[in-house]
Design an enzyme around this catalytic site. Structure first.
Site, mmCIF file in Angstrom:
data_model
loop_
_atom_site.group_PDB
_atom_site.id
_atom_site.type_symbol
_atom_site.label_atom_id
_atom_site.label_comp_id
_atom_site.label_asym_id
_atom_site.label_seq_id
_atom_site.Cartn_x
_atom_site.Cartn_y
_atom_site.Cartn_z
ATOM 1 N N GLN A 129 0.854 -1.190 0.000
ATOM 2 C CA GLN A 129 0.000 0.000 0.000
ATOM 3 C C GLN A 129 0.890 1.240 0.000
ATOM 4 O OE1 GLN A 129 -3.699 0.659 0.424
ATOM 5 N NE2 GLN A 129 -3.734 0.666 2.646
ATOM 6 N N SER A 132 1.688 6.732 2.392
ATOM 7 C CA SER A 132 2.464 7.731 3.140
ATOM 8 C C SER A 132 3.622 8.284 2.322
ATOM 9 C CB SER A 132 3.041 7.116 4.419
ATOM 10 O OG SER A 132 2.026 6.537 5.175
ATOM 11 N N GLU A 250 -9.516 -1.985 7.879
ATOM 12 C CA GLU A 250 -8.636 -2.196 9.032
ATOM 13 C C GLU A 250 -9.427 -2.469 10.303
ATOM 14 O OE1 GLU A 250 -6.057 1.229 9.255
ATOM 15 O OE2 GLU A 250 -4.369 -0.143 9.393
ATOM 16 N N GLU A 375 -2.015 10.592 18.791
ATOM 17 C CA GLU A 375 -2.633 11.934 18.823
ATOM 18 C C GLU A 375 -3.838 12.004 17.886
ATOM 19 O OE1 GLU A 375 0.626 11.364 18.483
ATOM 20 O OE2 GLU A 375 1.307 12.069 20.443
HETATM 21 C C1 FAD Z 1 4.219 -0.574 11.485
HETATM 22 C C2 FAD Z 1 3.905 0.464 10.430
HETATM 23 C C3 FAD Z 1 3.551 0.054 9.143
HETATM 24 C C4 FAD Z 1 3.261 1.031 8.160
HETATM 25 N N1 FAD Z 1 2.959 0.593 6.898
HETATM 26 C C5 FAD Z 1 2.672 1.497 5.935
HETATM 27 C C6 FAD Z 1 2.365 1.067 4.600
HETATM 28 O O1 FAD Z 1 2.417 -0.125 4.281
HETATM 29 N N2 FAD Z 1 2.052 2.001 3.668
HETATM 30 C C7 FAD Z 1 2.011 3.333 3.961
HETATM 31 O O2 FAD Z 1 1.665 4.133 3.082
HETATM 32 N N3 FAD Z 1 2.327 3.790 5.218
HETATM 33 C C8 FAD Z 1 2.665 2.900 6.203
HETATM 34 N N4 FAD Z 1 3.010 3.336 7.479
HETATM 35 C C9 FAD Z 1 3.090 4.774 7.730
HETATM 36 C C10 FAD Z 1 1.984 5.304 8.627
HETATM 37 O O3 FAD Z 1 0.731 5.262 7.998
HETATM 38 C C11 FAD Z 1 2.365 6.727 9.047
HETATM 39 O O4 FAD Z 1 3.597 6.655 9.744
HETATM 40 C C12 FAD Z 1 1.329 7.353 9.943
HETATM 41 O O5 FAD Z 1 0.149 7.612 9.217
HETATM 42 C C13 FAD Z 1 1.839 8.691 10.550
HETATM 43 O O6 FAD Z 1 2.317 9.525 9.563
HETATM 44 P P1 FAD Z 1 3.780 10.184 9.660
HETATM 45 O O7 FAD Z 1 4.758 9.118 10.002
HETATM 46 O O8 FAD Z 1 3.992 10.952 8.394
HETATM 47 O O9 FAD Z 1 3.710 11.166 10.887
HETATM 48 P P2 FAD Z 1 3.100 12.659 10.886
HETATM 49 O O10 FAD Z 1 1.730 12.624 10.303
HETATM 50 O O11 FAD Z 1 4.095 13.577 10.282
HETATM 51 O O12 FAD Z 1 2.995 12.927 12.434
HETATM 52 C C14 FAD Z 1 4.137 13.320 13.209
HETATM 53 C C15 FAD Z 1 3.663 13.609 14.630
HETATM 54 O O13 FAD Z 1 2.727 14.710 14.614
HETATM 55 C C16 FAD Z 1 1.514 14.305 15.225
HETATM 56 N N5 FAD Z 1 0.372 14.941 14.529
HETATM 57 C C17 FAD Z 1 0.149 14.995 13.206
HETATM 58 N N6 FAD Z 1 -1.009 15.609 12.919
HETATM 59 C C18 FAD Z 1 -1.553 15.961 14.126
HETATM 60 C C19 FAD Z 1 -2.763 16.633 14.509
HETATM 61 N N7 FAD Z 1 -3.656 17.055 13.613
HETATM 62 N N8 FAD Z 1 -2.972 16.800 15.850
HETATM 63 C C20 FAD Z 1 -2.099 16.372 16.774
HETATM 64 N N9 FAD Z 1 -0.934 15.739 16.460
HETATM 65 C C21 FAD Z 1 -0.659 15.534 15.165
HETATM 66 C C22 FAD Z 1 1.457 12.802 15.070
HETATM 67 O O14 FAD Z 1 0.642 12.196 16.063
HETATM 68 C C23 FAD Z 1 2.931 12.418 15.245
HETATM 69 O O15 FAD Z 1 3.257 12.347 16.613
HETATM 70 C C24 FAD Z 1 3.325 2.407 8.466
HETATM 71 C C25 FAD Z 1 3.714 2.807 9.756
HETATM 72 C C26 FAD Z 1 4.021 1.862 10.726
HETATM 73 C C27 FAD Z 1 4.450 2.328 12.085
#
Ligand code: FAD
Length: 406
Positions: A129, A132, A250, A375
């Site tokens: 998928q 991100s 999910e 969050e």
């Molecule tokens: C085990 C695992 C498997 C994954 N597999 C996939 C996959 O197969 N395909 C894929 O596309 N992605 C995948 N991901 C990625 C995952 O979907 C993202 O890491 C997740 O959606 C968070 O996005 P980010 O890492 O960009 O963090 P960000 O969105 O940048 O967030 C950074 C921090 O800011 C906080 N934050 C952000 N917005 C807000 C808000 N509005 N209010 C308060 N706090 C906020 C968040 O809580 C976090 O602490 C995976 C992640 C993990 C851990």
């Protein structure tokens, strides 16, 4: 709330248990299947998926016409609960069969379904998928990977950009990618989904080495990748609906977040140590873990009761993920503290019995992020369960182009 199976559910549970007993080995206490490499785990997982598919347990809720069982969500959960008692590889198909293919079933054409669904179900073809990106995770409306119509007469698109955190991309045969096709629309309106063969020229996959030494995630670069229009999934501009179909699926992952005998194991460990039994602070930590584990079990029962009655589990269930991740971390920390200075050793140094703790310790951090960070989940619960005022939305009435140029 029902704590017990209905007579029909009990019959299905027996059927699952009997089939599993003839096709898999039961787990002995504390046993945890490990593999020398991720590649080995993937191939074991493919083989197990093939066995399940050949025997009608590969996709419990899918229609029979597509190779599924035509069963209910609660039957899916029952099978997972029974399967967890056996020494089978932890599935790498959760994204492939639990999210991507269900979305393809709804939004893909008949030809696409006829070609791709069966090999995915049989574990021959793994899907990833691609959502991100470095600047878009919690808010997928901000993805920048773009798909532009070919200008050389071909009926297709050129995709360019970068995805990140793509689980198992380096092993996947196919992927579903969310792209921006019209930056002059509102952020959720101008997106379109495509599926891609991961071997297509221009797709570059770079595994990311994690703290635990494994490489489950990847960066995936799209360097002007040509994709024919027939690989578009859903209408142009409908990518968010396609993605939401995948994300909604999910919800079934409500079962089995915590190992069933979590606190019992801890209690046994404490009982075996005179020092620990007399330490009130350790007993307090055990109490807390027990209360959280029991509360989670009750929430899970509530969710299963809703599913059994053909209803959607309530949004309050999403808070379970936050509690589960914290409980797992607390559990691992207490197990480490009980070991004294040896608790700092890795499983390679301390022995194979330590592998489960090591895996849970690293895995708990991922649970806090995947499928919505703590969050974001708290924001959802605040708005949808507690009725608190919504977060201020600064993107309303703006196009994607306006949002990124600010
Ligand atoms: C085990 C695992 C498997 C994954 N597999 C996939 C996959 O197969 N395909 C894929 O596309 N992605 C995948 N991901 C990625 C995952 O979907 C993202 O890491 C997740 O959606 C968070 O996005 P980010 O890492 O960009 O963090 P960000 O969105 O940048 O967030 C950074 C921090 O800011 C906080 N934050 C952000 N917005 C807000 C808000 N509005 N209010 C308060 N706090 C906020 C968040 O809580 C976090 O602490 C995976 C992640 C993990 C851990």
């Amino acid at each position: 709330m029902d704590f017990k199976d209905t007579p029909e559910e009990a019959i299905f549970r027996t059927e699952c248990a009997q089939w599993l007993a003839t096709h898999a080995t039961p787990k002995s206490a504390g046993q945890h299947q490990t593999f020398d490499s991720l590649a080995e785990r993937i191939s074991a997982s493919r083989a197990w998926q093939a066995t399940k598919a050949a025997n009608g347990f590969g996709a419990i809720t899918w229609p029979k016409a597509l190779g599924g069982r035509g069963g209910s969500p609660i039957q899916e959960v029952i099978f997972r609960e029974e399967e967890a008692k056996y020494n089978v590889p932890a599935s790498v198909f959760n994204v492939s069969l639990g999210m991507v293919i269900p979305s393809l079933l709804v939004h893909g054409s008949d030809e696409v379904r006829a070609r791709y669904v069966a090999p995915a179900l049989q574990g021959k073809e793994l899907w990833c998928q691609l959502l991100s990106e470095p600047n878009a995770g919690s808010d997928l409306g901000m993805i920048r990977t773009q798909a532009k119509r070919c200008e050389d007469g071909r009926d297709g698109w050129i995709i360019s950009g970068q995805k990140v955190w793509t689980s198992f991309a380096q092993f996947a045969e196919f992927g579903m990618v969310l792209t921006r096709t019209d930056p002059d629309q509102a952020k959720f309106a101008g997106m379109t989904s495509f599926f891609v063969d991961m071997q297509t020229p221009g797709i570059e996959i770079r595994p990311i080495r994690q703290a635990n030494g494994q490489e489950e995630f990847n960066e995936v670069f799209f360097n002007d990748v040509y994709v024919p229009d027939e690989q578009r999934v859903g209408d142009i501009g409908n990518g968010w609906r396609v993605t939401m179909t995948a994300l909604m699926n999910e919800r079934l992952s409500i079962g089995g977040v915590l190992p069933a005998d979590l606190w019992q194991k801890l209690a046994r460990n404490i009982q075996s140590q005179h020092r620990a039994v007399n330490d009130q602070s350790i007993l307090n930590r055990l109490n807390e873990i027990y209360i959280h584990a029991h509360g989670l079990w009750l929430m899970q029962c509530r969710g299963l009761t809703a599913l059994g009655q053909g209803k959607e589990p309530g949004p309050e269930l999403s808070v379970a993920k936050i509690i589960a991740a914290k409980t797992l971390s607390d559990y691992c920390e207490l197990m480490m503290d009980l070991e004294g200075s040896k608790g700092l050793l890795s499983a390679a140094e301390h022995g194979s019995h330590w592998q489960l703790i090591e895996d849970l310790w690293y895995g708990a951090a991922g649970i806090r992020i995947a499928g919505g960070t703590d969050e974001i989940v708290k924001n959802n619960v605040g708005e949808r369960v507690l009725g608190l005022p919504p977060e201020p939305r600064l993107d309303k009435g703006k196009t994607f182009r306006e949002l990124v140029s600010n």
